[in-house]
Write an enzyme that holds these catalytic residues in place. Structure first.
Site, PDB file in Angstrom:
ATOM      1  NE  ARG A 240      -3.595  -2.238   2.244  1.00 55.17           N
ATOM      2  CZ  ARG A 240      -3.663  -3.477   2.838  1.00 55.17           C
ATOM      3  NH1 ARG A 240      -2.490  -3.753   3.411  1.00 55.17           N
ATOM      4  NH2 ARG A 240      -4.604  -4.368   2.978  1.00 55.17           N
ATOM      5  CE  LYS A 267      -8.370  -1.332   4.336  1.00 58.51           C
ATOM      6  NZ  LYS A 267      -8.890  -1.560   3.022  1.00 58.51           N
ATOM      7  CG  HIS A 329      -4.046   1.551  -3.358  1.00 56.68           C
ATOM      8  ND1 HIS A 329      -4.832   0.343  -3.867  1.00 56.68           N
ATOM      9  CD2 HIS A 329      -4.124   1.489  -1.991  1.00 56.68           C
ATOM     10  CE1 HIS A 329      -5.379  -0.383  -2.621  1.00 56.68           C
ATOM     11  NE2 HIS A 329      -4.765   0.234  -1.835  1.00 56.68           N
ATOM     12  NE  ARG A 332      -2.760  -3.022  -1.830  1.00 56.77           N
ATOM     13  CZ  ARG A 332      -1.972  -4.238  -1.064  1.00 56.77           C
ATOM     14  NH1 ARG A 332      -0.943  -4.086  -0.902  1.00 56.77           N
ATOM     15  NH2 ARG A 332      -2.851  -5.030  -0.431  1.00 56.77           N
ATOM     16  CG  HIS A 356      -5.853  -8.608   0.332  1.00 59.46           C
ATOM     17  ND1 HIS A 356      -6.098  -8.713  -1.065  1.00 59.46           N
ATOM     18  CD2 HIS A 356      -5.495  -7.349   0.666  1.00 59.46           C
ATOM     19  CE1 HIS A 356      -5.994  -7.812  -1.729  1.00 59.46           C
ATOM     20  NE2 HIS A 356      -5.765  -6.908  -0.839  1.00 59.46           N
ATOM     21  CE1 TYR A 366      -9.273 -27.391   8.829  1.00 58.89           C
ATOM     22  CE2 TYR A 366     -11.004 -25.669   8.636  1.00 58.89           C
ATOM     23  CZ  TYR A 366     -10.550 -27.007   9.167  1.00 58.89           C
ATOM     24  OH  TYR A 366     -11.307 -27.956   9.969  1.00 58.89           O
TER      25      TYR A 366
END
Length: 403
Positions: A240, A267, A329, A332, A356, A366
């Site tokens: 970012r 974030k 941005h 990304r 993320h 998992y």
């Protein structure tokens, strides 16, 4: 004979106090000075007493009559209206205000080590709420009062700020509920009351050949060398922009080729480690030789402050890319698209590299691995792929993320 508004307005003061009676103990006192004061005469515990109900016309006749009826109900409960009025005033004086609770909430966020950018945004948003109802007891603030301040932002077409302010006010109310100083969150009733504006995705180049042209333009950037390197690192590492802009040298281990970003600057408030390709390490070495202070990208005026959050986008504009073509941005989205299209890398590895967080709680249970080894290989292949994309279009460009 009952009073009328016309009589209340037209009554003329004399040399002595005049008492105009409405009935049921309600009186309008007309002072020699011209002041008109509402008084309620009543008996409590065998004694004649008097209750002040306000000043006419600030308190109109209808409200004075309503106050008389309220006082009668208090008397019927065996209470003294005058003492009850004092008790309620004291309770209001001691009641926690929205401003007080909001300050506690902000202090809580600071203890959680939220970033300065986040804190500045929260305090800026709360300034709108405090200006409207900050000094009101938090229990007395209802949805219409909140909607008023939100709509004032919408009237200036600041739709995203209005949405964020609703969320922030709601957080303050939920904190008040958790600390037993409020019972409800009135912002819940405002769901759907704000203008819904369709979000516009940040501009990004996802065509490989066009992205190669951007990379060549960045390499030829004739502005500050540190700004050029920042853009090159955005392409290589796709963090970012704020994570890169605020990066400090203490976060980098160039021998191990790892960038460790603290949770306070992420974030999702989780620490994030990023493998560095050979090309990234070379750029960081060159940057180290010209950098000043702790920040990788110090501002021109002071090495103790980083570059502004508009610097990188401004550099893209200088390169000839409009805001609907490329953004900081957007790197990304470019990396995510091209890496996923290659089919070589596990989607979870790409998501971990993008920092993320898995939204599905069952799946997250998992998928706790960081896919580190795969990400190390992926980032080196990505850097090599960008080198090949820089080859002019007249030459063969590799179409996959790996040879």
């Amino acid at each position: 004979m009952p009073l009328t508004d016309a009589k209340c307005r037209s009554a003329q003061p004399g040399p002595r106090l005049q008492k105009l009676t409405d009935g049921g103990g309600l009186q309008l006192w007309l002072q020699p000075t011209g002041a008109r004061l509402w008084r309620l005469a009543y008996r409590f515990d065998g004694k004649q007493k008097l209750l002040a109900l306000g000043v006419y016309p600030t308190v109109p006749l209808a409200r004075a009559r309503q106050a008389r009826e309220d006082a009668k109900r208090i008397l019927a409960d065996g209470l003294d209206p005058a003492l009850e009025k004092k008790r309620q005033a004291q309770a209001r004086a001691n009641a926690p205000t929205f401003r007080h609770i909001a300050a506690e909430y902000v202090a809580k966020l600071r203890r959680e080590k939220r970033s300065e950018a986040t804190m500045a945004k929260v305090e800026w948003l709360l300034g709108f709420a405090n200006a409207e109802f900050g000094d009101e007891p938090i229990r007395q603030i209802a949805a219409p009062a909140i909607l008023k301040v939100l709509q004032s932002l919408e009237a200036r077409e600041r739709f995203d700020s209005a949405r964020r302010l609703r969320s922030t006010i709601g957080s303050v109310f939920r904190y008040a509920i958790a600390t037993a100083r409020a019972e409800i969150d009135p912002t819940y009733a405002l769901r759907g009351a704000l203008t819904q504006v369709k979000a516009t995705p940040r501009a990004a180049i996802t065509d490989a050949r066009k992205f190669g042209a951007l990379l060549r333009a960045i390499d030829a950037f004739d502005g500050q060398p540190s700004t050029r390197i920042a853009l090159q690192l955005l392409a290589l590492l796709f963090p970012r922009p704020g994570e890169l802009r605020l990066a400090e040298w203490t976060e980098f281990d160039l021998e191990r080729a790892v960038w460790s970003i603290p949770a306070s600057r992420m974030k999702m408030r989780r620490p994030h480690q990023m493998p560095l390709s050979r090309q990234a390490v070379e750029l960081l070495g060159a940057l180290r030789a010209i950098s000043r202070g702790n920040f990788l990208f110090a501002g021109v005026r002071s090495p103790s402050r980083p570059i502004s959050d508009g610097t990188l986008n401004a550099a893209l504009r200088r390169l000839g890319y409009a805001k609907d073509e490329a953004t900081g941005h957007g790197f990304r989205a470019t990396a995510s698209s091209l890496l996923n299209e290659s089919g070589k890398w596990h989607p979870d590895a790409i998501e971990r590299q993008l920092a993320h967080v898995e939204g599905n709680s069952v799946r997250a249970a998992y998928a706790r691995g960081e896919h580190w080894d795969e990400r190390v290989s992926m980032m080196q292949c990505w850097a090599d792929y960008l080198d090949e994309l820089k080859i002019p279009a007249s030459r063969t460009v590799v179409a996959a993320v790996v040879k």
